[in-house]
Structure formats: structure tokens, C-alpha cells
Design a protein around this motif. Structure first.
Motif, PDB file in Angstrom:
ATOM      1  N   GLY A   2       0.804  -1.210   0.000  1.00 42.85           N
ATOM      2  CA  GLY A   2       0.000   0.000   0.000  1.00 42.85           C
ATOM      3  C   GLY A   2       0.839   1.262   0.000  1.00 42.85           C
ATOM      4  N   VAL A   3       0.212   2.347  -0.426  1.00 44.00           N
ATOM      5  CA  VAL A   3       0.925   3.597  -0.661  1.00 44.00           C
ATOM      6  C   VAL A   3       1.470   4.235   0.613  1.00 44.00           C
ATOM      7  N   THR A   4       0.925   3.877   1.775  1.00 47.09           N
ATOM      8  CA  THR A   4       1.412   4.444   3.035  1.00 47.09           C
ATOM      9  C   THR A   4       2.369   3.509   3.774  1.00 47.09           C
ATOM     10  N   ALA A   5       2.777   2.418   3.153  1.00 47.05           N
ATOM     11  CA  ALA A   5       3.620   1.424   3.820  1.00 47.05           C
ATOM     12  C   ALA A   5       5.022   1.966   4.090  1.00 47.05           C
ATOM     13  N   PRO A   6       5.602   1.650   5.237  1.00 46.09           N
ATOM     14  CA  PRO A   6       6.949   2.136   5.557  1.00 46.09           C
ATOM     15  C   PRO A   6       8.025   1.619   4.606  1.00 46.09           C
ATOM     16  N   GLY A   7       7.850   0.422   4.070  1.00 49.99           N
ATOM     17  CA  GLY A   7       8.832  -0.112   3.130  1.00 49.99           C
ATOM     18  C   GLY A   7       8.876   0.674   1.836  1.00 49.99           C
ATOM     19  N   LEU A   8       7.721   1.164   1.397  1.00 51.91           N
ATOM     20  CA  LEU A   8       7.662   1.981   0.183  1.00 51.91           C
ATOM     21  C   LEU A   8       8.392   3.308   0.406  1.00 51.91           C
ATOM     22  N   ALA A   9       8.139   3.925   1.555  1.00 52.19           N
ATOM     23  CA  ALA A   9       8.812   5.183   1.879  1.00 52.19           C
ATOM     24  C   ALA A   9      10.320   4.986   1.974  1.00 52.19           C
ATOM     25  N   ALA A  10      10.740   3.857   2.553  1.00 50.95           N
ATOM     26  CA  ALA A  10      12.174   3.576   2.687  1.00 50.95           C
ATOM     27  C   ALA A  10      12.831   3.373   1.323  1.00 50.95           C
ATOM     28  N   LEU A  11      12.126   2.701   0.414  1.00 46.93           N
ATOM     29  CA  LEU A  11      12.668   2.477  -0.930  1.00 46.93           C
ATOM     30  C   LEU A  11      12.785   3.801  -1.688  1.00 46.93           C
ATOM     31  N   HIS A  12      11.772   4.622  -1.603  1.00 48.75           N
ATOM     32  CA  HIS A  12      11.808   5.928  -2.267  1.00 48.75           C
ATOM     33  C   HIS A  12      12.958   6.771  -1.727  1.00 48.75           C
ATOM     34  N   ALA A  13      13.116   6.792  -0.400  1.00 52.83           N
ATOM     35  CA  ALA A  13      14.187   7.577   0.206  1.00 52.83           C
ATOM     36  C   ALA A  13      15.562   7.081  -0.227  1.00 52.83           C
ATOM     37  N   ALA A  14      15.679   5.764  -0.442  1.00 56.91           N
ATOM     38  CA  ALA A  14      16.965   5.186  -0.839  1.00 56.91           C
ATOM     39  C   ALA A  14      17.331   5.526  -2.283  1.00 56.91           C
ATOM     40  N   LEU A  64      -1.074  12.225  -3.429  1.00 55.96           N
ATOM     41  CA  LEU A  64      -1.043  12.524  -2.000  1.00 55.96           C
ATOM     42  C   LEU A  64      -0.124  13.710  -1.725  1.00 55.96           C
ATOM     43  N   GLY A  65      -0.143  14.155  -0.494  1.00 55.53           N
ATOM     44  CA  GLY A  65       0.642  15.310  -0.109  1.00 55.53           C
ATOM     45  C   GLY A  65       2.136  15.146  -0.310  1.00 55.53           C
ATOM     46  N   ASN A  66       2.625  13.908  -0.208  1.00 62.31           N
ATOM     47  CA  ASN A  66       4.058  13.654  -0.397  1.00 62.31           C
ATOM     48  C   ASN A  66       4.433  13.424  -1.855  1.00 62.31           C
ATOM     49  N   GLY A  67       3.457  13.563  -2.760  1.00 59.36           N
ATOM     50  CA  GLY A  67       3.721  13.379  -4.179  1.00 59.36           C
ATOM     51  C   GLY A  67       3.486  11.967  -4.676  1.00 59.36           C
ATOM     52  N   PHE A  68       3.301  11.003  -3.780  1.00 59.70           N
ATOM     53  CA  PHE A  68       3.011   9.635  -4.197  1.00 59.70           C
ATOM     54  C   PHE A  68       1.621   9.588  -4.840  1.00 59.70           C
ATOM     55  N   ILE A  69       1.470   8.725  -5.845  1.00 62.59           N
ATOM     56  CA  ILE A  69       0.187   8.559  -6.519  1.00 62.59           C
ATOM     57  C   ILE A  69      -0.467   7.276  -6.022  1.00 62.59           C
ATOM     58  N   SER A  70      -1.684   7.397  -5.554  1.00 58.51           N
ATOM     59  CA  SER A  70      -2.453   6.280  -5.018  1.00 58.51           C
ATOM     60  C   SER A  70      -3.481   5.826  -6.043  1.00 58.51           C
ATOM     61  N   ILE A  71      -3.592   4.518  -6.237  1.00 60.29           N
ATOM     62  CA  ILE A  71      -4.535   3.929  -7.185  1.00 60.29           C
ATOM     63  C   ILE A  71      -5.446   2.960  -6.439  1.00 60.29           C
ATOM     64  N   PRO A 108      -0.854   0.943  -4.686  1.00 58.14           N
ATOM     65  CA  PRO A 108      -2.253   0.722  -4.302  1.00 58.14           C
ATOM     66  C   PRO A 108      -2.657   1.562  -3.092  1.00 58.14           C
ATOM     67  N   ASP A 109      -3.929   1.910  -3.029  1.00 54.86           N
ATOM     68  CA  ASP A 109      -4.413   2.736  -1.924  1.00 54.86           C
ATOM     69  C   ASP A 109      -4.576   1.947  -0.629  1.00 54.86           C
ATOM     70  N   GLN A 110      -4.431   0.622  -0.701  1.00 52.84           N
ATOM     71  CA  GLN A 110      -4.512  -0.228   0.482  1.00 52.84           C
ATOM     72  C   GLN A 110      -3.665  -1.470   0.261  1.00 52.84           C
ATOM     73  N   ASP A 111      -3.509  -2.249   1.315  1.00 53.14           N
ATOM     74  CA  ASP A 111      -2.701  -3.463   1.232  1.00 53.14           C
ATOM     75  C   ASP A 111      -3.309  -4.431   0.221  1.00 53.14           C
ATOM     76  N   LYS A 112      -2.499  -4.839  -0.752  1.00 46.54           N
ATOM     77  CA  LYS A 112      -2.938  -5.775  -1.782  1.00 46.54           C
ATOM     78  C   LYS A 112      -2.008  -6.990  -1.837  1.00 46.54           C
ATOM     79  N   SER A 113      -1.501  -7.388  -0.680  1.00 51.27           N
ATOM     80  CA  SER A 113      -0.631  -8.558  -0.619  1.00 51.27           C
ATOM     81  C   SER A 113      -1.359  -9.777  -1.170  1.00 51.27           C
ATOM     82  N   GLY A 114      -0.643 -10.581  -1.938  1.00 50.92           N
ATOM     83  CA  GLY A 114      -1.228 -11.799  -2.506  1.00 50.92           C
ATOM     84  C   GLY A 114      -2.051 -11.561  -3.754  1.00 50.92           C
TER      85      GLY A 114
END
Length: 249
Positions: A10-22, A56-63, A34-40
Motif C-alpha cells: 500500500g501507498v502508506t507502507a513504511p517499506g515503500l517510503a524507505a525504498l523511495h528515500a533510498a 497525495l501530499g508527499n507526491g506519491f500517486i495512489s490507485i 495501491p491505496d490499500q494493502d494488496k498482498s497476494g
């Protein structure tokens, strides 16, 4: 270079933010997730309703769709400029062996197979965040080294990082997919109105997890890198099947 980043947590997941920052100071990065968890979700596409993008406010695009929806839109008109590479993750939880069949993280990377550059799927073998910077470090390291890669088109690199501090990682290993045992039976539940339902059980333990597999590498403290390809044709079965079909003609 322009990188499209997606995930399945999902778009608010900490792993996504960490990857973007890296990666944000290495390349121009755009996040479509995705706008929510879509695991599996695997490589499913949403075909029964329209998809809507929200910035979103941080520039990420949510679908409001699946990981594959996100990358599909990102490659085919949602963005003003097309990306050069797709990078997916960082998933909280392993994607080892048979997990790649179901993983939305891997599916997002697979949807980037049409690009000239290889796609990456990054997974952190934990749901705890303490050592997430280790996964971000290796994501940056591997993506930044892509220029020296010579891989066939439509190749995806599936990367799993152990839950260890950076100075405890023993290295990086090239691995094949292991295999899991069959999962436990689904758990039956009954709601207050008496209607039965089922929870899918956790994935099975490693059945083929010996040396050379992704399971073995991460258990030994190594980052596992497994090349994946879309073509699932079982070429070794051609001779047997050809004779079998000849007898049916």
C-alpha cells in the motif's frame, strides 16, 4: 534515469517510503502504489470498474487497484514521461520460493518486463522495522549497479534481505527459487449470523530449502538475488508430450 516505484503493501507502507528515500537522490523517482494493502494479489488486473489516481501530499500517486494495475497505468499513459525501470517494494515479509506465484510485490516488477532495463522486487524477511534500513541499503546498492548488468529482456531480479543489522549481513548470493510444502488447511470461521467463512492459512515451510536456494541464503545471513523470467514453458516435457499427443491423433 526515471524509476517507477510500486509495491503491494500500500501507498502508506513504511517499506515503500524507505525504498523511495533510498533511490530519490540517485534517479528521478515516481511512486504509483495501491491505496490499500494488496498482498497476494499476484498479477491480477482490475477489469470490472474504472481506476482512479489520487496524488497525495508527499507526491506519491495512489490507485484504487492492484500492484499490476499501478505499474500498468504508470507505463501506459498515467505519467507525463515513461519510466526507464520498475522497482517494487520494500515488502515487509519474505517472497521466497513459491511465494513469487502469489506476490503482488513480484507481480509489480513483472509488469515492468516491457522496459529495456531489468526490474527489481525487494522484500525484507520480517514485518518488524528495526532493520529496514538494511533492506534500503541493498536496494540502493543493487539498483545503482544495474548499468553493468547484461541480462535478457523481460528479466526480473527477486531480492530478499534478511532481518539483520547491516554489519551482520554476510554478503550477497545468487540463488534459485526453493519450494514450500503445501500450506495448512484454511481455517473455518462462523460469523454471528451463522454464515461460514474461511481464512487462508499461512504459507507452508520450506520443503526444498537447501544450499543454492533463496531460503538457504537468507537463513545463513545472505541477501538472496534470484533472476526470474516470465516464460513458464516446460521445455523438458516436450518429448514426452509430443509422443503422448501423437497417439491421440
Amino acid at each position: 534515469m526515471r524509476i517507477l516505484i510500486s509495491n503491494d503493501d500500500g501507498v502508506t507502507a513504511p517499506g515503500l517510503a524507505a525504498l523511495h528515500a533510498a533511490l530519490v537522490d540517485y534517479a528521478e523517482c515516481v511512486v504509483v502504489a495501491p491505496d490499500q494493502d494488496k498482498s497476494g494479489a499476484s498479477s491480477s488486473l482490475t477489469l470490472d470498474r474504472p481506476l482512479h489516481a489520487q496524488t497525495l501530499g508527499n507526491g506519491f500517486i495512489s490507485i484504487n487497484g492492484t500492484p499490476t494495475d499501478c505499474v500498468h497505468l504508470g507505463l501506459n499513459g498515467l505519467l507525463e514521461s515513461p519510466p526507464d525501470m520498475v522497482v517494487s517494494g520494500i515488502n515487509l515479509g519474505a517472497n521466497l520460493g513459491d511465494d513469487v506465484l502469489y506476490s503482488g510485490t513480484v507481480a509489480a516488477a513483472l509488469e515492468g518486463r516491457f522496459l529495456d532495463l531489468p526490474a527489481f522486487a525487494f522484500s525484507f524477511v520480517s514485518r518488524q522495522l528495526e532493520n529496514l534500513p538494511t533492506a534500503a541499503y541493498f536496494a540502493r546498492k543493487l539498483v545503482a549497479a544495474h548499468a553493468s548488468l547484461q541480462l535478457p529482456p523481460r528479466t526480473v531480479l527477486n531480492v530478499n534481505i534478511p532481518n539483520l543489522p547491516l554489519d551482520h549481513i554476510r554478503g550477497i548470493q545468487l540463488t534459485r527459487l526453493g519450494h514450500r510444502a503445501r500450506a495448512a488447511a484454511p481455517m473455518k470461521v462462523v460469523d454471528p449470523r451463522g454464515k461460514a467463512g474461511y481464512w487462508i492459512a499461512a504459507a507452508g515451510d520450506a520443503e526444498d530449502g537447501g544450499p543454492g536456494t533463496d531460503f538457504h541464503a537468507v537463513m545463513q545471513g545472505y541477501v538472496s538475488v534470484t533472476p526470474l523470467q516470465l516464460d513458464r514453458t516446460f521445455n523438458e516435457a516436450f518429448r514426452t508430450l509430443d509422443g503422448w499427443l501423437e497417439g491421440l491423433r
